[in-house]
Design an enzyme around this catalytic site. Sequence first.
Site, PDB file in Angstrom:
ATOM      1  N   CYS A  60      14.650   0.703  11.309  1.00 47.06           N
ATOM      2  CA  CYS A  60      14.497   1.750  11.894  1.00 47.06           C
ATOM      3  C   CYS A  60      12.784   2.309  12.133  1.00 47.06           C
ATOM      4  CB  CYS A  60      15.296   2.754  12.161  1.00 47.06           C
ATOM      5  SG  CYS A  60      14.517   4.070  13.558  1.00 47.06           S
ATOM      6  N   CYS A  88       0.572  -1.304  -0.223  1.00 48.27           N
ATOM      7  CA  CYS A  88       0.224   0.210  -0.097  1.00 48.27           C
ATOM      8  C   CYS A  88       0.408   0.924  -0.045  1.00 48.27           C
ATOM      9  CB  CYS A  88      -0.564  -0.067   1.041  1.00 48.27           C
ATOM     10  SG  CYS A  88       0.403   0.309   3.043  1.00 48.27           S
TER      11      CYS A  88
END
Length: 133
Positions: free
Chosen positions: A119, A99
Amino acid sequence: MEKVKKTDAEWRKQLNDQQFRVARKKGTEPAFTGEYWDTKKHGVFQCVCCGEPLFDSKTKFDSGTGWPSFTAPVDESKVALETDESFGMARTEVMCSRCEAHLGHVFPDGPAPTGLRYCINSASLRLKENEKP
């Protein structure tokens, strides 16, 4: 994999304000504030927008940065990487392949076996818990 495409209005109905800002508008949550930065729960971290499985808790580690950090995605095809030159620095952005949600960034300073540190913003994730590590 079928791509998920929605308008901003559709995403706003599905996500809270912080999730929308981070995942759809490439924002960042403050360090040490996200729901998962220090969680020890076991399971698979999914994309908050489309539910795609992205990271397994087995690859999560404490990087000391205040954001959830992982050594690898569950499968390389689940994430897309793109150069991010915002804020006057060159980084590698991590996005959901399905998406295109902004997840965070990957850095070459992680532990073995990959040497990578994904991260990732907690606001871009949803943990599907399981009992076993």
